[in-house]
Design an enzyme around this catalytic site. Structure first.
Site, PDB file in Angstrom:
ATOM      1  N   ASN A   1      24.606 -32.016 -31.110  1.00 31.29           N
ATOM      2  CA  ASN A   1      23.794 -32.929 -30.307  1.00 31.29           C
ATOM      3  C   ASN A   1      22.682 -33.486 -31.175  1.00 31.29           C
ATOM      4  O   ASN A   1      21.676 -32.827 -31.432  1.00 31.29           O
ATOM      5  CB  ASN A   1      23.220 -32.199 -29.095  1.00 31.29           C
ATOM      6  CG  ASN A   1      22.339 -33.106 -28.242  1.00 31.29           C
ATOM      7  OD1 ASN A   1      22.453 -34.330 -28.306  1.00 31.29           O
ATOM      8  ND2 ASN A   1      21.464 -32.514 -27.467  1.00 31.29           N
TER       9      ASN A   1
ATOM     10  N   ASP B   1      15.463 -44.664 -32.947  1.00 29.75           N
ATOM     11  CA  ASP B   1      15.331 -46.115 -32.874  1.00 29.75           C
ATOM     12  C   ASP B   1      14.198 -46.610 -33.762  1.00 29.75           C
ATOM     13  O   ASP B   1      14.294 -47.678 -34.378  1.00 29.75           O
ATOM     14  CB  ASP B   1      15.120 -46.559 -31.422  1.00 29.75           C
ATOM     15  CG  ASP B   1      14.056 -45.735 -30.716  1.00 29.75           C
ATOM     16  OD1 ASP B   1      13.529 -44.771 -31.314  1.00 29.75           O
ATOM     17  OD2 ASP B   1      13.748 -46.026 -29.549  1.00 29.75           O
TER      18      ASP B   1
ATOM     19  N   ARG C   1       6.409 -39.787 -30.835  1.00 31.57           N
ATOM     20  CA  ARG C   1       6.627 -41.078 -31.478  1.00 31.57           C
ATOM     21  C   ARG C   1       5.419 -41.489 -32.318  1.00 31.57           C
ATOM     22  O   ARG C   1       5.568 -42.151 -33.355  1.00 31.57           O
ATOM     23  CB  ARG C   1       6.983 -42.129 -30.427  1.00 31.57           C
ATOM     24  CG  ARG C   1       8.357 -41.877 -29.820  1.00 31.57           C
ATOM     25  CD  ARG C   1       8.651 -42.720 -28.620  1.00 31.57           C
ATOM     26  NE  ARG C   1       9.292 -43.981 -28.927  1.00 31.57           N
ATOM     27  CZ  ARG C   1      10.580 -44.158 -29.181  1.00 31.57           C
ATOM     28  NH1 ARG C   1      11.375 -43.125 -29.220  1.00 31.57           N
ATOM     29  NH2 ARG C   1      11.064 -45.352 -29.415  1.00 31.57           N
TER      30      ARG C   1
END
Length: 957
Positions: A761, A871, A914
């Site tokens: 994962n 991302d 983040r």
């Protein structure tokens, strides 16, 4: 048929034959039937109302008469009249009951008719929907048919060869060598001394590496360095264990020990495949200036020599290869040893630290170098006492001639002039700060180097500290013009790039490492020594943007070619390969194993395309069409070194940097694959939807969906893709150890849905270069991202015009925290953005190779640590490679998924992680590569007023 002219036959016709006609043709008779029913429903209530009103009036009169007779006296009415009235009342009651029953029957009939009308209305609506769907499908089939016709005509008119990665053509050991002209090894060039017959263009450049233990090892060379370089060779896809098929033979040689009975030349000649050195590469690893040039006086035949030190006599330009010093790391990641790129201006504008090597007692003669380097003896000028320079700059054989030479006096005077100019700059100019050191602390007895060059002062830590405080680093080439490259000079260049000081090399006659693949003019300032008086003025002309870009490029060059032993091994092989115009080895793609075993067949379910708009054609429904691969193997594919931030050591099936043909080429001579709007006439609406247009041939895209334990959400996401034009395939990355439920029903959407089983994962699985992805364009989707078909098609069209960028929907930006001087991740609405989230974005498959194989492993490890930020990592990578911001399309900013399970992005820790990712990625790259943009792409005719009979490009975009 004409209608009848007289009444009765006409009525009979309509009364009997017309009714059955309606039954046979309900589409024609249905309106008449509906009108008849409406008339009955309107007229019948009026008749019933009139009848009941009369009955009620008569009943009231009778009631009044009865009451009046009682008041006047019963005697006026006899027994007969009373019984008659009872009879009439009963009769009226019977009539009322009968009327009520009739009304109930009529109501039932009315309800039955209403149900019948409703069913007919539903049938009409269904017929309308079927008609619209059929018409739309017909229109799409017409568009598809036109495209197939055009493709068929192209196939008939063009003979397109099968394009793929090059197939290997290998030689045999006993192949006849074609070595070109016979000439002394001193004058070797590629066309004279290299046997091309063993290196087919499609051979993929097989290389055989001799066992290093066959040669003497130097105690001065770090064993870890040579071991790392050998590991680099072993990891190279070009290296083979079969010497019979080799194109190149490599011997890794360190300093040769003088106590070995055999000479190096004898060992070379005893190599089993030596053949006078044809197609041999001899690599001399040098670590510090005390290492000798092992090839001095050795007959190397027609072999390439790769070393850091060359005399002007021994260096064969275009044949031999200049190496960087073996100072790179042997393990770990290079970025961990490099400083940040910013700020542009450091404490010192220019720094230099060194001491000139010459005899202070006799200034006009070169002093002897410290023992070890070059074995200088009195009475010799260079490495060999019998050496005579072929260069006309000076022809000297002894120290006495040097001491008496006017040339030497001029050279020493010139060197002293350089020192005096630098000193005057340091004392007279107050606007900038300089660090100049012309005498090494601790005395000159410890100096090592070649006579006529500048020795390096201090230890590595001190030099690194000074370089990290300097904007530019001055490197003075040796005064001894009889050398082409020295280890000390290469070490200065190496340390300058490593510590972010832009090299300023005075002496443009020096040979620099890997000059055939590195554009040194983009990372260093190259000037002749005669420009020393204008040096300060010249450096002042550099603006901050130029300094930062040269420093950034220098860092990339260092990381790619110089920073570690493996990079040096890859680069030296790549130099030879590039000379031969042989493409690099094709990069590997990740296998795409199915999550289902061979015996299991998933349940398929037919679904309705609910996202079609009957009034809008978005494109043809085509069979899968893969993007052409490896089209540029032998054109410019071998010259990949100028893709500065990419990977020059592998061949890729396609890149986003391929050139675009002139606009008229697609109409004259090169029309294959192009689908201009309106056949070149342009247009909107239907013409626009029928063809992709643009500057590139038609193509398709692959949807990649990452999912984890949300089966219902996934199935809904896949279902929404049914009927999507230009869709090649759907790849579902199953990020779960457990397989999907056996009773899960997978929608039939017209293209293959391939569910990939992953090893673990990891969010990095989203960007693996799966071999099942056969298109250049990838649409990356989260399983809960809701996009309309027109939005997807618009994004695809925009990406085709900006293939090297991320094109997508949700925008984000990085904000600067003034208080903490760090970066913050921000998802608020903003008029400026720097990222497009890859949960709904197009990008090129080339970046999946870079993400998985080239991007530093530390970034992928951080993604796995946080289970977040993949991302952001992709946005960093693309911005670093292209130096361009992403493109946001349409007004979408977020995506809502009603009823979806809770996502990771709603956790409180999500944004904190983040923030940390942003700042960590900046440390890895050495700067913030993300660029801001205030631009958003919308359709050309969006909000443009056009005539009513015209259509826009997109209905809602």
């Amino acid at each position: 048929m004409e209608p009848p002219h007289n009444g009765q036959p006409g009525r009979g016709h309509h009364g009997n034959g017309g009714f059955f006609t309606w039954l046979r043709h309900p589409q024609r008779g249905l309106p008449y039937l509906i009108c008849s029913i409406l008339v009955i429903l309107v007229v019948l209530p009026f008749m019933i109302h009139y009848y009941l009103s009369n009955y009620s009036l008569e009943y009231d009169v009778a009631q009044f008469a009865a009451s009046h007779s009682k008041s006047e006296g019963v005697e006026e009415f006899g027994p007969i009249r009373t019984s008659n009235m009872h009879f009439q009342i009963q009769e009226l009651k019977n009539i009322r009951t009968s009327v009520n029953n009739e009304l109930l029957e009529l109501e039932k009939k009315r309800q039955t008719l209403q149900s019948l009308v409703a069913s007919y209305n539903d049938a009409i609506d269904n017929l309308k929907v079927t008609y619209q769907t059929t018409n739309q499908e017909l229109d799409r089939l017409k568009v598809t048919f036109k495209n197939l016709q055009a493709e068929h005509e192209e196939l008939l008119q063009n003979k397109i060869p099968h394009i793929a990665a090059p197939r290997r053509i290998l030689p045999k050991l006993d192949d006849i060598a074609v070595s070109g002209l016979e000439a002394p090894p001193r004058f070797c060039r590629m066309h004279i001394c290299f046997d091309y017959s063993r290196c087919s263009l499609t051979s993929q450049f097989p290389v055989y590496v001799y066992n290093r233990k066959d040669f003497g090892a130097s105690a001065n060379v770090d064993e870890s360095v040579t071991h790392a370089m050998m590991q680099g060779f072993d990891a190279s896809p070009h290296v083979t264990d079969d010497p019979d098929i080799a194109c190149l033979y490599v011997a890794l040689i360190t300093e040769y020990s003088s106590n070995v009975s055999s000479t190096l030349e004898d060992l070379l000649h005893q190599l089993p495949y030596w053949n006078s050195g044809v197609n041999h590469l001899l690599i001399n690893i040098a670590l510090d200036p005390t290492d000798v040039d092992v090839f001095e006086g050795v007959d190397t035949g027609r072999a390439f020599v790769a070393s850091s030190s060359f005399s002007d006599f021994s260096f064969r330009a275009g044949f031999d290869i200049v190496l960087p010093p073996a100072l790179g790391i042997s393990s770990g990641e290079v970025w961990q040893h490099l400083p940040m790129i910013v700020p542009a201006r450091r404490k010192y504008l220019l720094m230099f630290s060194g001491e000139y090597i010459y005899d202070k007692l006799e200034p006009l003669t070169f002093r002897k170098a410290s023992s070890g380097y070059g074995h200088f003896n009195e009475g010799t000028v260079l490495h060999n006492s019998t050496y005579v320079s072929r260069n006309s700059r000076h022809l000297l054989e002894s120290e006495n001639e040097w001491s008496k030479s006017d040339t030497l006096k001029t050279l020493l005077y010139f060197e002293n002039t350089i020192v005096e100019v630098l000193k005057s700059i340091q004392t007279q100019i107050e606007s900038d700060r300089f660090f100049f050191e012309f005498v090494c602390p601790g005395g000159s007895e410890k100096l090592v180097g070649l006579n006529g060059e500048w020795a390096i002062c201090g230890d590595e830590e001190r030099r690194a500290s000074l370089l990290r405080q300097s904007t530019f680093s001055l490197i003075l080439a040796p005064t001894n013009y009889s050398v082409s490259s020295t280890l000390l000079t290469q070490q200065r260049v190496f340390e300058s790039l490593k510590n972010g000081a832009v090299p300023v090399i005075l002496g443009d006659y020096l040979a620099l490492p890997f000059a055939e693949v590195i554009r040194w003019s983009e990372v260093a300032v190259l000037l002749p020594k005669a420009r020393i008086t204008e040096l300060h003025f010249f450096l002042q002309t550099f603006v901050d943007a130029d300094i930062l870009e040269m420093r950034r490029r220098g860092r990339i060059v260092f990381e790619t070619y110089l920073g570690d032993a493996r990079s040096a091994a890859d680069t030296v092989l790549a130099v030879v390969r590039a000379r031969l115009k042989i493409p690099a080895f094709p990069t590997r793609e990740e296998p795409s194993p199915s999550v289902f075993n061979d015996s299991f067949v998933p349940i398929k379910e037919t679904v309705v395309d609910a996202m079609l708009d009957a009034e809008e054609i978005l494109g043809p429904v085509e069979p899968p069409m893969n993007s052409p691969r490896y089209r540029r193997n032998f054109t410019v594919g071998w010259d990949s070194f100028h893709l500065l931030s990419g990977d020059p050591f592998h061949l890729y099936p396609f890149t986003p940097f391929e050139p675009v043909m002139p606009a008229d080429a697609k109409f004259v001579g090169s029309s294959y694959g192009f689908r201009p709007i309106g056949h070149g006439a342009g247009g909107a609406g239907k013409e626009f939807g029928e063809a992709l247009g643009g500057n590139n041939p038609r193509e398709q895209f692959t949807v990649v969906i990452l999912t984890y334990e949300r089966e219902a959400v996934l199935i809904s996401a896949v279902t929404r893709l049914k009927g999507l034009p230009h869709l090649n395939r759907v790849i579902v990355v199953w990020n779960n150890a457990r397989p999907p439920s056996e009773d899960l029903r997978w929608p039939e959407i017209g293209v293959d849905v391939h569910v990939v089983r992953t090893a673990k994962n990891s969010l990095n699985n989203r960007f693996l270069p799966y071999d099942a992805i056969q298109t250049e364009a990838i649409l990356s989707l989260d399983d809960d991202a809701h996009l309309r078909h027109d939005e997807i098609m618009f994004g695809f069209r925009i990406w085709r015009e900006a293939r090297d960028r991320i094109v997508g929907f949700p925008g984000r930006y990085n904000a600067w925290d003034i208080n903490h001087e760090s970066w913050l991740y921000n998802s608020n609405y903003s008029c400026e953005l720097s990222m497009v989230l890859t949960g709904a974005a197009f990008f090129h498959k080339y970046y999946t190779f870079l993400y998985s194989y080239v991007m530093p492993q530390s970034i992928r490890d951080k993604v796995d640590e946080y289970l977040n930020c993949e991302d952001l990592a992709m946005n960093f990578l693309v911005a670093h490679v292209t130096r361009k911001p992403p493109i946001k399309v349409t007004s979408r900013w977020t995506f809502r998924c009603p009823g979806c399970p809770k996502a990771l992005s709603v956790e409180d820790s999500h944004f904190h992680e983040r923030h940390k990712c942003l700042n960590f990625f900046v440390q890895v790259y050495g700067y913030m590569p993300l660029l801001n943009t205030q631009y958003r792409a919308d359709s050309v005719l969006f909000k443009t007023r056009i005539p009513h009979e015209k259509q826009k490009c997109f209905k809602f975009i």
